[in-house]
Design a protein around this motif. Structure first.
Motif, PDB file in Angstrom:
ATOM      1  N   PRO A   1       1.424   7.560 -15.138  1.00  0.00           N
ATOM      2  CA  PRO A   1       1.823   6.296 -15.320  1.00  0.00           C
ATOM      3  C   PRO A   1       3.284   5.971 -14.368  1.00  0.00           C
ATOM      4  O   PRO A   1       3.325   4.943 -13.920  1.00  0.00           O
ATOM      5  CB  PRO A   1       2.251   5.935 -16.883  1.00  0.00           C
ATOM      6  CG  PRO A   1       1.967   7.462 -17.239  1.00  0.00           C
ATOM      7  CD  PRO A   1       1.222   8.461 -16.254  1.00  0.00           C
ATOM      8  N   LYS A   2       3.787   6.920 -14.230  1.00  0.00           N
ATOM      9  CA  LYS A   2       5.246   6.741 -13.598  1.00  0.00           C
ATOM     10  C   LYS A   2       5.157   6.795 -11.921  1.00  0.00           C
ATOM     11  O   LYS A   2       5.484   6.070 -11.220  1.00  0.00           O
ATOM     12  CB  LYS A   2       6.227   7.880 -14.118  1.00  0.00           C
ATOM     13  CG  LYS A   2       6.600   7.616 -15.498  1.00  0.00           C
ATOM     14  CD  LYS A   2       6.915   6.610 -15.863  1.00  0.00           C
ATOM     15  CE  LYS A   2       7.234   6.658 -17.569  1.00  0.00           C
ATOM     16  NZ  LYS A   2       7.418   5.319 -17.961  1.00  0.00           N
ATOM     17  N   THR A   3       4.314   7.761 -11.308  1.00  0.00           N
ATOM     18  CA  THR A   3       4.182   8.080  -9.963  1.00  0.00           C
ATOM     19  C   THR A   3       3.191   7.246  -9.523  1.00  0.00           C
ATOM     20  O   THR A   3       2.952   7.028  -8.050  1.00  0.00           O
ATOM     21  CB  THR A   3       4.450   9.397  -9.583  1.00  0.00           C
ATOM     22  OG1 THR A   3       3.158  10.149 -10.228  1.00  0.00           O
ATOM     23  CG2 THR A   3       5.672  10.063  -9.951  1.00  0.00           C
ATOM     24  N   GLY A   4       2.164   7.075 -10.277  1.00  0.00           N
ATOM     25  CA  GLY A   4       0.808   6.533  -9.753  1.00  0.00           C
ATOM     26  C   GLY A   4      -0.183   7.479  -9.275  1.00  0.00           C
ATOM     27  O   GLY A   4      -1.216   7.139  -8.715  1.00  0.00           O
TER      28      GLY A   4
ATOM     29  N   PRO B   1       0.703  -0.967  -0.053  1.00  0.00           N
ATOM     30  CA  PRO B   1      -0.033   0.042   0.058  1.00  0.00           C
ATOM     31  C   PRO B   1       0.799   1.284   0.007  1.00  0.00           C
ATOM     32  O   PRO B   1       1.876   1.374   0.613  1.00  0.00           O
ATOM     33  CB  PRO B   1      -0.939  -0.160   1.320  1.00  0.00           C
ATOM     34  CG  PRO B   1      -0.885  -1.546   1.430  1.00  0.00           C
ATOM     35  CD  PRO B   1       0.423  -2.096   0.998  1.00  0.00           C
ATOM     36  N   GLY B   2       0.575   2.224  -0.723  1.00  0.00           N
ATOM     37  CA  GLY B   2       1.209   3.376  -0.838  1.00  0.00           C
ATOM     38  C   GLY B   2       2.416   3.451  -1.874  1.00  0.00           C
ATOM     39  O   GLY B   2       2.883   4.399  -2.106  1.00  0.00           O
ATOM     40  N   LYS B   3       2.661   2.384  -2.528  1.00  0.00           N
ATOM     41  CA  LYS B   3       3.531   2.214  -3.581  1.00  0.00           C
ATOM     42  C   LYS B   3       3.273   1.738  -4.862  1.00  0.00           C
ATOM     43  O   LYS B   3       2.414   0.568  -4.756  1.00  0.00           O
ATOM     44  CB  LYS B   3       4.922   1.166  -3.154  1.00  0.00           C
ATOM     45  CG  LYS B   3       5.559   1.989  -1.692  1.00  0.00           C
ATOM     46  CD  LYS B   3       6.726   1.021  -1.486  1.00  0.00           C
ATOM     47  CE  LYS B   3       7.299   1.640  -0.174  1.00  0.00           C
ATOM     48  NZ  LYS B   3       8.523   0.898   0.186  1.00  0.00           N
ATOM     49  N   TRP B   4       3.169   2.518  -5.908  1.00  0.00           N
ATOM     50  CA  TRP B   4       2.684   1.849  -7.303  1.00  0.00           C
ATOM     51  C   TRP B   4       4.007   1.771  -8.158  1.00  0.00           C
ATOM     52  O   TRP B   4       4.761   2.452  -8.358  1.00  0.00           O
ATOM     53  CB  TRP B   4       1.912   3.117  -7.840  1.00  0.00           C
ATOM     54  CG  TRP B   4       0.642   3.274  -7.138  1.00  0.00           C
ATOM     55  CD1 TRP B   4       0.362   4.028  -6.187  1.00  0.00           C
ATOM     56  CD2 TRP B   4      -0.540   2.577  -7.571  1.00  0.00           C
ATOM     57  NE1 TRP B   4      -0.862   3.815  -5.678  1.00  0.00           N
ATOM     58  CE2 TRP B   4      -1.321   3.151  -6.451  1.00  0.00           C
ATOM     59  CE3 TRP B   4      -0.941   1.663  -8.283  1.00  0.00           C
ATOM     60  CZ2 TRP B   4      -2.962   2.522  -6.556  1.00  0.00           C
ATOM     61  CZ3 TRP B   4      -2.139   1.218  -8.553  1.00  0.00           C
ATOM     62  CH2 TRP B   4      -3.004   1.794  -7.599  1.00  0.00           C
ATOM     63  N   PRO B   5       4.079   0.409  -8.908  1.00  0.00           N
ATOM     64  CA  PRO B   5       5.029   0.022  -9.784  1.00  0.00           C
ATOM     65  C   PRO B   5       5.040   0.837 -10.880  1.00  0.00           C
ATOM     66  O   PRO B   5       3.676   1.189 -11.597  1.00  0.00           O
ATOM     67  CB  PRO B   5       4.973  -1.085 -10.062  1.00  0.00           C
ATOM     68  CG  PRO B   5       3.314  -1.383  -9.806  1.00  0.00           C
ATOM     69  CD  PRO B   5       3.154  -0.513  -8.723  1.00  0.00           C
ATOM     70  N   PRO B   6       5.859   1.617 -11.412  1.00  0.00           N
ATOM     71  CA  PRO B   6       5.752   2.435 -12.529  1.00  0.00           C
ATOM     72  C   PRO B   6       5.040   1.532 -13.872  1.00  0.00           C
ATOM     73  O   PRO B   6       5.496   0.291 -14.063  1.00  0.00           O
ATOM     74  CB  PRO B   6       7.243   2.638 -13.280  1.00  0.00           C
ATOM     75  CG  PRO B   6       7.937   2.658 -11.920  1.00  0.00           C
ATOM     76  CD  PRO B   6       7.407   1.396 -11.117  1.00  0.00           C
ATOM     77  N   SER B   7       4.159   2.169 -14.779  1.00  0.00           N
ATOM     78  CA  SER B   7       3.711   1.552 -15.690  1.00  0.00           C
ATOM     79  C   SER B   7       4.346   1.886 -17.097  1.00  0.00           C
ATOM     80  O   SER B   7       4.911   2.761 -17.287  1.00  0.00           O
ATOM     81  CB  SER B   7       2.314   2.106 -15.886  1.00  0.00           C
ATOM     82  OG  SER B   7       1.527   1.692 -17.188  1.00  0.00           O
TER      83      SER B   7
END
Length: 455
Positions: free
Chosen positions: A373-376, A100-106
């Protein structure tokens, strides 16, 4: 030999791919119904019929699975604006197999839009959003619609006024209107870069891409984004200010924290009308709405809104519209509800009651949401449309529909929108204009053809 009893049954097809097989089976069943075979002939029939039945069952099962898969894709992908290759990180995101709180770059890249057809800074009028419906029931919903990528940002012949108002607000109270938390610096820079790529392609007569950033061909402003980084809050604040100067929209960034809630962590909110960024900065999604007494938020909006933010993918974009009545002519801040610098809570109670209709304005917001897409981060754009009620009411069908909509407000919505301060004057005027249109031969049966919602 006793005859074999066979019930005469017609097999209904389950898909277009099995029609020929089904017809053949029906013919076989009709033949069997009237035929009296010998034991040897029974063996031949079984040897022939068994493969046909097996083929039917396999085909039917395949069609059912294919239909279920199609429905599943429609449910989970109905908001997708363009297809994109799914990476391992994105598969994890879709499964919510992440911290939670972390998004993998797309790997998703926002598509380059076509130029806006015949866009002209002097001639292109604002789109006539009229996002209200007939009563007698007022439905509290998010009212989301899919937005195509090319329609992310809307500019029109009001650009010069918006640009001037924003510039003045930045000079007068920039620190109160542009705020960025340390965690949102990267996202602020990413948003600016997205605009730098989008705007020259969509509005080539207004913007030009440069080696280091973007140039406004009308104002002569040139923005160098090459030195902006994600270190410290200053870079993020500069990025948000540049972005605000480029478009007519106000801009907000929401990011998820480890508690799985979304928070307002960056904003360039220069033309808010009824709310202040200093009051809302750092609030969670729920706090933003409950602190503003949004009607029926907990009962009807919270769950859907939370799921939207949690599930929104970079290749999706959605939009919605709202509307308010304002009893002063200030786009930036509605002074009739109190001073923008008053530390106490602003309220409709300070507004003068039943001002003349010439002081009534129709304020509508077009909002879009997309995930960077990069930071979410979820980017929230707020484009305001602001017109005198006397102008809006000249449009066919509008006064009758707006009057019906205002009358449909429940007590909670009426308080939220300040109806008590202007309702009598507004409804009297709208009823009069509607009656005039009816006497001039307005055909109500054609309204859906002429002014489909939200226009």
């Amino acid at each position: 030999m006793d005859s074999i009893a066979i019930n005469h049954t017609t097999v209904a097809p389950s898909g277009s791919g099995t029609a020929d097989t089904v017809n053949m089976l029906n013919q076989l069943l009709n033949t069997l119904h009237s035929y009296r075979p010998t034991p040897q002939q029974n063996l031949y029939l079984i040897a022939f019929l068994f493969p046909s039945l097996l083929l039917y069952l396999i085909t039917n099962r395949y069609q059912q699975q294919k239909q279920k898969q199609k429905q599943k894709q429609q449910i989970h992908g109905s908001l997708s604006s363009t297809p994109t290759t799914t990476t391992t990180s994105e598969k994890q995101l879709h499964k919510e197999d992440r911290e939670p709180g972390k998004w993998p770059p797309s790997s998703y890249v926002f598509p380059t839009p076509p130029s806006y057809p015949d866009w002209d800074m002097h001639k292109t009028k604002p789109l006539p959003y009229r996002p209200f419906r007939y009563g007698p029931v007022y439905h509290t919903t998010m009212g989301l619609r899919t937005v195509q990528p090319e329609n992310w940002i809307e500019l029109d012949n009001q650009y010069r006024k918006f640009h001037a108002d924003k510039a003045a607000r930045i000079a007068e109270r920039g620190e109160k209107c542009i705020m960025v938390a340390p965690e949102a610096t990267d996202a602020s820079v990413e948003l600016l870069k997205e605009l730098v790529e989008y705007l020259p392609a969509r509005y080539p007569s207004l913007f030009r891409r440069t080696a280091v950033g973007i140039e406004n061909l009308w104002s002569g402003e040139s923005f160098d984004i090459s030195s902006l980084t994600g270190t410290g809050t200053e870079g993020g604040r500069k990025a948000m200010e540049m972005a605000a100067r480029l478009v007519q929209d106000d801009l907000v960034l929401m990011m998820e924290r480890p508690d799985e809630q979304y928070y307002l962590v960056a904003g360039a909110v220069l033309l808010p009308g009824f709310w202040r960024l200093t009051d809302k900065f750092g609030m969670s999604l729920a706090e933003l709405h409950t602190s503003g007494d949004v009607p029926q938020y907990q009962e009807k909006l919270h769950k859907g809104m939370y799921n939207l933010f949690r599930r929104l993918r970079p290749e999706q974009m959605v939009g919605r519209n709202n509307y308010f009545i304002q009893v002063d002519d200030s786009l930036a801040w509605s002074w009739s509800i109190g001073s923008e610098d008053d530390e106490t809570e602003t309220s409709w109670s300070t507004a003068e009651k039943n001002r003349a209709i010439e002081h009534h304005y129709f304020r509508s917001e077009r909002q879009t949401l997309r995930r960077l897409p990069k930071t979410g981060a979820v980017c929230f754009t707020i484009r305001t449309y602001f017109e005198p009620i006397t102008a809006v009411a000249e449009e066919d069908y509008v006064p009758g529909r707006l009057a019906s909509a205002v009358r449909s407000w429940g007590d909670d919505v009426a308080r939220y929108k300040g109806k008590e301060r202007y309702g009598e004057v507004l409804l009297e005027y709208l009823d009069k204009k509607h009656q005039e249109q009816m006497e001039q031969g307005l055909d109500l049966s054609r309204e859906d053809d002429c002014r489909a919602y939200p226009f």
